[in-house]
Scaffold this active site. Sequence first.
Site, PDB file in Angstrom:
ATOM      1  CB  CYS A 178      -0.885  -0.012   1.243  1.00 59.81           C
ATOM      2  SG  CYS A 178      -1.931   1.444   1.407  1.00 59.81           S
ATOM      3  CG  HIS A 183      -5.569  -2.209  -1.422  1.00 57.16           C
ATOM      4  ND1 HIS A 183      -4.513  -2.826  -0.799  1.00 57.16           N
ATOM      5  CD2 HIS A 183      -5.345  -0.874  -1.278  1.00 57.16           C
ATOM      6  CE1 HIS A 183      -3.689  -1.916  -0.301  1.00 57.16           C
ATOM      7  NE2 HIS A 183      -4.178  -0.712  -0.581  1.00 57.16           N
ATOM      8  CD  GLU A 184      -6.699   1.567  -4.093  1.00 60.52           C
ATOM      9  OE1 GLU A 184      -6.897   2.565  -3.375  1.00 60.52           O
ATOM     10  OE2 GLU A 184      -5.586   1.017  -4.197  1.00 60.52           O
ATOM     11  CG  HIS A 226      -7.268   2.774   1.010  1.00 52.09           C
ATOM     12  ND1 HIS A 226      -6.495   3.102   2.097  1.00 52.09           N
ATOM     13  CD2 HIS A 226      -6.428   2.192   0.119  1.00 52.09           C
ATOM     14  CE1 HIS A 226      -5.242   2.730   1.864  1.00 52.09           C
ATOM     15  NE2 HIS A 226      -5.177   2.176   0.683  1.00 52.09           N
TER      16      HIS A 226
HETATM   17 ZN    ZN Z   1      -3.547   1.237  -0.175  1.00 44.03          ZN
END
Ligand code: ZN
Length: 199
Positions: free
Chosen positions: A114, A156-157, A160
């Site tokens: 990341c 993953h995004e 976030h």
């Molecule tokens: Zn990330």
Amino acid sequence: MVAALLAGPQPIPIVTAGNTVLRRPAEPYDGQLGDDLLSELIEAMRVCMHEAPGVGLAAPQIGIPLQIAVLEDPATIPPELAAYRHRYPLDFRVIVNPRYTAVGTERAAFYEGCLSVPGYQAVVDRPASVLLECLDENGTAVQEQFDGWSARIVQHETDHLGGTLYLDKALTRSLTDNDQYTSLWGGLPITVARSGLGF
Ligand code: ZN
């Protein structure tokens, strides 16, 4: 806040772990910026992602608590590694107010990193396929299935934007710094790191 950021140095500096903006759920985007500023922000995020370089960037990673992320993966890795990871090119796209749900029960465990946690990588066991529901940059509803590495990027995004970092979901014994990853685990089947590190 966004206008000031866009008027500042480019690429916009990336916020790293420990900053609260990465830990609070971002606000749904509902036209707060207006079309022109949104377009400028998306372009700045694209530049920031390319310069890093990375394959995804969520607005909180540049300090903006809105549910907007950009994704793009040229997948420029050796073909045998691409096949092992099911990693194929993902065209540039913007996801707004995204949600995902697992499709099927297959899972995939691979190292990921990341931009907000520089220097480290860890294995995250994730659904291999997901259904993404979001808006695009024009406000058009999108429903699309993603598989393989693209599904990992989407998760993953989107995570976030909910205040979750990949480390929250990682197999923590797999944690490796980039030097150890390159010299010991990179390019090898995940089973090698699994037995070596005990995760
Ligand atoms: Zn990330």
